[in-house]
Design an enzyme around this catalytic site. Sequence first.
Site, PDB file in Angstrom:
ATOM      1  N   THR A  17       0.817  -1.219   0.000  1.00 46.98           N
ATOM      2  CA  THR A  17       0.000   0.000   0.000  1.00 46.98           C
ATOM      3  C   THR A  17       0.849   1.266   0.000  1.00 46.98           C
ATOM      4  O   THR A  17       0.471   2.285  -0.595  1.00 46.98           O
ATOM      5  CB  THR A  17      -0.926  -0.011   1.240  1.00 46.98           C
ATOM      6  N   THR A  96       1.585  -4.773   4.052  1.00 42.72           N
ATOM      7  CA  THR A  96       1.418  -5.202   5.443  1.00 42.72           C
ATOM      8  C   THR A  96       0.894  -6.632   5.575  1.00 42.72           C
ATOM      9  O   THR A  96       1.102  -7.263   6.602  1.00 42.72           O
ATOM     10  CB  THR A  96       0.457  -4.258   6.203  1.00 42.72           C
TER      11      THR A  96
END
Length: 345
Positions: A17, A96
């Site tokens: 991200t 993540t």
Amino acid sequence: MNQHDDRPVGLLYTGGTFGMRQSERGYEPTDDLPQRVERDIPELRAPGMPPIEWIDHDAGPPINSSDVTPSLWYALADTIRANAERCRGFIVIHGTDTLAYTGSALSFLQPAGDRPVIVTGASRPLGETGSDAAMNLLNALRVIAAGVTTETGLVFGDRLLRANRTTKRHGMYGQPFASPPCEPLAGIGERIEYRTGAEDERPGGGAASPATSARDVRIAMLPVYPGLDARTFNAVADSGVQGIVLEAYPAGIGPGGDRAFVDAVAAAHARGVVVGAVSQARDGRIRMGRYASSTPLAAAGVVSGADMTREAALTKLHILFSVGAGPESVREQFARNLQGELTDE
Ligand code: ASP
């Protein structure tokens, strides 16, 4: 900050991200992150911040970390190892979802010797309103520049965590990483406050030689659940894996009263498949022998992973096999604290 070391901090960008952009298909990785970082994070040039250097690696183009495979761990380790002398530390920018796996793997591979490797990511892309990307990168740089830690760490928000203790807990808001039961290594505020004694929790060992490791290792992960039987276990154990991480009931481990299941575990063990147990309670620990139901499973060869995370257990098995350890040695090292990943009782 340690002003005596003017070597750069090496930055490796794998995707996630942090560097994504919104498209009509949803968030997608982009490959212009280095330019965006230089443009959007002027604090990088603040006095006392260390120089950075983007390092090319062979781990492929930026990806969503849901596509990560073990080959990425070894490619990153190769690159870090090749640049270890030139850099004072390394930051790996990563999605993540599997950051805790890659961080754990790097902690066992130890490619930078005694220099810190910090993995980080972001909950919102750099440049979006409310993004945490700049803060996470700057805090990772500050941790390396301070010259205090030699850990493989995970920086997210105002925390430095031991990477091989981390697990992702939720995706969208706030602090997505927990490290039960290991207290953060440092709080990162105006100053960086380190927890005393943390370095002593890592006896060392398990360091691999990525250049000579075999990367075709296969490790499976299997949760225990009511109804898990010998047939399902054998389907996994006979699939060509060298090891299985059994996500076990915290206290009773698994169906120790099911003779066929216990025999299947014993047969896999006899073939050299290492079966390591971790607790499916995320902050739990395996306690072999506490309940009678666990005793047949221990006798069949299930080895306790104590309070390791599933991420640490999987990567540890992978890396131990990849450096050529035999099943008995893998079993012994799996149960032993190498890099602070488990707490002895
Ligand atoms: N799916 C994304 C990834 O892991 C999530 C993130 O980066 O936060 O690449």
